[in-house]
Design an enzyme around this catalytic site. Structure first.
Site: not given
Lengths: 296, 296
Positions: B54, B98, B121
């Protein structure tokens, strides 16, 4: 075959009685009754009737009804100010702004201004998100009422094939979420669906919420299916639902009438949500399964 | 018949290039690059690889990558404190924590602490609620990537019959919402569904997201259907999806491979969401249809 007629009026009365039965304990614990604030803007006759009925039902359940009636010239800013005061008022557990609002008012801004924990209509995006992600929140009254009606026929909904007809934010979409939470297999059909009847014909449970009189014909219903009719359409021959009731009740296993089916459940669930909001705010524990009348 | 193989890797590269192409204008307008903060807690090897990928993709798109690596002894309070600082940091447009977090951390509290407008997200209940009610928000990356892949095969999705296999908060449920927003007829099947294959067999579009290797057999796919395989299952024979790819690709009209299908879209959509979040925060206008590669 003749379907079981699901008596929403009686089932709603039982729910209201179970809610009312919890009020004394809440009052003992907190020194006050749960409070529901209802805001009515303008002179819409149907809205005025709804608000009057909600106020009476609230008082009958032993709760406090706070009514704010504002002229149809009320601005968005004035309404946001009122909502802010109700959010801050410790005696107010639930806030319901009667829709529709006058066209000049920013309805979405008003909905989003309500404290999600007082949002007894369940229309705030935070409550929609809690429902969508499986968190505890306040669930829109009409689809919640439909689930409670369904449970009187199907104590266990898991694995049943359900079709929701319509995809509104107020009924169709939260209905689909609730059925999914109950572990039904859920299909949403709508105006762009190629063959809605083909889906409905496969369903153990049909929830019709499109607002088209008699949209669902008897021929689209699987013999023995349970049919929940959310439609309340004013026609020349009176109030009719989204389902062809007379013919469908010869095919379905169980069906709600219009009126007297889903309608009475909406107010009962509003009282139920007000009690739930009040108990959560005050840290009072509730036995929701008992209140909702879940199967033993 | 042999299916079109949907080249997620190439389609994701194009999306990343379209996102990167917007960065100079954002930089000209604001004097800075969009910034994505990624928080990694603990030493999980797979998570470390994701975070590294990422970070690299973020920099390649001309954006700023801010990485916070914390020990697996990090407490919920420490994580909430960091999220609070990232929320307040004007150079941070997107925050990604994460998952999974260590078991001792309250994951839901961390997700809900993220400013919804920086929640790239799309896991915050506010964003789930915006998606559920048709408002603009940030949409989870994987289902968004699936929609963009589908559009390469079906420029117009309205009216198509779609079946989503699985009902997770991360993929299945938001996927169903997005397909409904595109006016597909949507069915969600899951572990409690009586006959999932009967539903899949009717579908023009199948999105498989159950995490069971080869769960969807070729016999369950309608000839010519488009199959999106979200599964990434590690087996003795390597990475495999939720669909029996070899056999299904002889029946489907189009299908995503695993790896190289949905996977690369997830990171590309993360960059896309970071750009969207940055533009909204700064009041910079974006042509989202062009960025998303909508059909002309």
């Amino acid at each position: 075959m003749s379907a079981t007629i699901i008596n929403g009026k009686a089932i709603a009365a039982e729910l209201r009685a179970r809610v009312a039965a919890q009020v004394p304990a809440f009052r003992d614990a907190t020194g006050r009754a749960p409070g529901l604030a209802v805001v009515l803007v303008g002179e819409d006759a149907a809205s005025a009737v709804y608000v009057r009925n909600k106020g009476r039902a609230t008082r009958e359940a032993g709760m406090e009804s706070i009514e704010h009636r504002l002229p149809d010239t009320t601005t968005t800013a004035e309404l946001l100010d009122l909502v802010g005061r109700l959010n801050a008022d410790p005696a107010v557990d639930g806030i319901l702004v009667q829709l529709p609002l006058p066209a000049a008012v920013d309805t979405q801004a008003v909905i989003e201004a309500i404290d999600p924990d007082k949002d007894v209509d369940g229309f705030h995006p935070v409550n929609a998100g809690r429902l969508a992600t499986g968190l505890d929140g306040l669930v829109p009254c009409t689809p919640l009422g439909c689930i409670l009606l369904l449970r009187t026929i199907h104590p266990h909904l898991a694995g049943l094939e359900a079709v929701v007809v319509g995809r509104s934010n107020i009924v169709g979409k939260p209905m689909a979420q609730l059925l999914l939470r109950e572990s039904c297999t859920v299909t949403v059909v709508h105006s762009r669906t190629r063959d809605a009847f083909a889906h409905i014909r496969q369903a153990d449970i049909v929830v019709a919420a499109v607002g088209i009189p008699g949209f669902v014909p008897a021929a689209a219903i699987k013999p023995g299916a349970t049919v929940i009719d959310v439609g309340i359409n004013r026609t020349d021959t009176g109030l009719v639902g989204d389902v062809d009731f007379a013919a469908a009740s010869e095919v379905a296993g169980a069906i709600t009438p219009v009126p007297g089916g889903v309608g009475p459940m909406t107010i009962a669930c509003l009282l139920r949500n007000t009690l739930v909001a009040a108990a959560r705010r005050e840290g009072v524990s509730l036995d929701l399964a008992t209140i909702d009348g879940a199967a033993a």
